[in-house]
Design a protein around this motif. Structure first.
Motif, PDB file in Angstrom:
ATOM      1  N   ILE A 248      36.535  11.274 -22.907  1.00  0.00           N
ATOM      2  CA  ILE A 248      35.297  10.496 -23.132  1.00  0.00           C
ATOM      3  C   ILE A 248      34.217  10.486 -21.974  1.00  0.00           C
ATOM      4  CG2 ILE A 248      34.456   8.161 -23.689  1.00  0.00           C
ATOM      5  CD1 ILE A 248      37.327   7.403 -24.838  1.00  0.00           C
ATOM      6  N   PHE A 249      34.838  10.637 -20.646  1.00  0.00           N
ATOM      7  CA  PHE A 249      33.726  10.723 -19.523  1.00  0.00           C
ATOM      8  C   PHE A 249      33.223  11.999 -19.866  1.00  0.00           C
ATOM      9  CE2 PHE A 249      36.543   8.017 -16.492  1.00  0.00           C
ATOM     10  CZ  PHE A 249      36.121   6.996 -17.363  1.00  0.00           C
ATOM     11  N   LEU A 250      33.825  13.106 -20.146  1.00  0.00           N
ATOM     12  CA  LEU A 250      33.374  14.480 -20.310  1.00  0.00           C
ATOM     13  C   LEU A 250      32.334  14.504 -21.263  1.00  0.00           C
ATOM     14  CD1 LEU A 250      33.357  17.367 -19.197  1.00  0.00           C
ATOM     15  CD2 LEU A 250      35.077  17.811 -20.860  1.00  0.00           C
ATOM     16  N   GLN A 251      32.559  13.930 -22.649  1.00  0.00           N
ATOM     17  CA  GLN A 251      31.800  13.931 -23.623  1.00  0.00           C
ATOM     18  C   GLN A 251      30.520  13.129 -23.537  1.00  0.00           C
ATOM     19  OE1 GLN A 251      32.023  15.644 -26.614  1.00  0.00           O
ATOM     20  NE2 GLN A 251      33.641  16.933 -25.719  1.00  0.00           N
TER      21      GLN A 251
ATOM     22  N   ASN B  70      33.163   7.650 -13.508  1.00  0.00           N
ATOM     23  CA  ASN B  70      34.348   6.770 -13.353  1.00  0.00           C
ATOM     24  C   ASN B  70      33.742   5.274 -13.109  1.00  0.00           C
ATOM     25  OD1 ASN B  70      36.050   8.756 -13.212  1.00  0.00           O
ATOM     26  ND2 ASN B  70      35.996   8.853 -10.918  1.00  0.00           N
ATOM     27  N   PRO B  71      34.423   4.532 -13.700  1.00  0.00           N
ATOM     28  CA  PRO B  71      34.136   3.129 -14.032  1.00  0.00           C
ATOM     29  C   PRO B  71      33.894   2.556 -12.556  1.00  0.00           C
ATOM     30  CG  PRO B  71      36.094   3.365 -14.798  1.00  0.00           C
ATOM     31  CD  PRO B  71      35.755   4.768 -14.517  1.00  0.00           C
TER      32      PRO B  71
ATOM     33  N   LYS C 210      24.379   9.531 -26.587  1.00  0.00           N
ATOM     34  CA  LYS C 210      25.490  10.513 -26.875  1.00  0.00           C
ATOM     35  C   LYS C 210      26.539   9.756 -26.864  1.00  0.00           C
ATOM     36  CE  LYS C 210      27.994  14.243 -26.740  1.00  0.00           C
ATOM     37  NZ  LYS C 210      28.040  14.962 -27.625  1.00  0.00           N
ATOM     38  N   LEU C 211      26.637   8.433 -26.330  1.00  0.00           N
ATOM     39  CA  LEU C 211      27.620   7.537 -26.395  1.00  0.00           C
ATOM     40  C   LEU C 211      27.941   6.888 -27.737  1.00  0.00           C
ATOM     41  CD1 LEU C 211      30.389   5.912 -25.248  1.00  0.00           C
ATOM     42  CD2 LEU C 211      28.947   4.467 -24.241  1.00  0.00           C
ATOM     43  N   LEU C 212      26.538   6.509 -28.251  1.00  0.00           N
ATOM     44  CA  LEU C 212      26.395   5.997 -29.569  1.00  0.00           C
ATOM     45  C   LEU C 212      26.983   6.955 -30.665  1.00  0.00           C
ATOM     46  CD1 LEU C 212      22.883   4.225 -29.336  1.00  0.00           C
ATOM     47  CD2 LEU C 212      25.178   3.070 -29.295  1.00  0.00           C
TER      48      LEU C 212
END
Length: 214
Positions: free
Chosen positions: A98-101, A106-107, A138-140
């Motif tokens: 998910i981070f990559l996409q 990092n949180p 992108k996240l949406l």
């Protein structure tokens, strides 16, 4: 207060200010907050197109759903300052993907908790959006794709919180998005602008909230 739990505490305190009775999120945020709007995101287009080589996602459906989600997000009364993603390691821990996409770093905080059966754990991952170069679009998009061919762990597990004005934006998947707040007057402009997108099933209740005299 532990230094690493500042975002977590601010997030949960804002939930209480909005009117949630407890800090465990239900599946449908709208039904547990006194003031909110439930919008339809997916349109009338076919989700999948059938081709000789098989089915594929309809790019027009995705584009239209993303445009709705983005319009609502960027018309919020304030830009969210905390992002939370709930991760369930025992089920499907693919956070690195998910981070990559989505381009997330990092949180800033990882807070462990319990859920449903009180045996398995959930990780509440928090980002301070005033410090990260997050790509909301992108996240949406990845949330929209979550239940129709993407990362299913993003469905209903991503929350954008604006602690400054006590509001929450929750795009749960391609079907819809909830926006809730402590003050209905804060949401009145977005209600007026996008009332045609309100989910028909909940329209009467939502109109009752916003047409009532304060």
């Amino acid at each position: 207060m532990k230094e690493k739990e500042i975002l977590h505490k601010n997030f949960e305190n804002t939930m209480k200010m909005i009117g949630f009775k407890n800090t465990k999120f239900p599946t449908a945020v709208f039904y547990s907050a006194p003031v909110g709007i439930r919008f339809e995101i997916g349109g009338n287009e076919e989700i999948y197109l059938t081709e000789p080589q098989g089915k594929r996602l309809n790019s027009i459906y995705l584009e239209n759903a993303l445009n709705r989600a983005k319009n609502l997000f960027y018309d919020l009364p304030c830009y969210p300052n905390i992002l939370r993603i709930d991760n369930y390691p025992e089920e499907d821990n693919i956070i690195e993907e998910i981070f990559l996409q989505t381009g997330l770093d990092n949180p800033d905080e990882v807070v462990k908790g319990k859920y449903t059966d009180e045996e398995n754990t959930v990780e509440h991952l928090y980002w301070d959006l005033t410090k990260h170069n997050c790509r909301p679009s992108k996240l949406l998009l990845e949330i929209i794709k979550g239940d129709i061919g993407g990362f299913s762990c993003l469905c209903s597990n991503v929350y954008f919180m604006g602690t400054q004005k006590q509001l929450l934006y929750h795009l749960y998947d391609d079907r819809g998005a909830d926006i809730v707040a402590a003050d209905k007057n804060l949401l009145l402009p977005i209600y007026e602008k996008y009332k045609d997108w309100i989910l028909e099933y909940d329209r009467a209740d939502i109109e009752r909230i916003f047409n009532a005299k304060s």
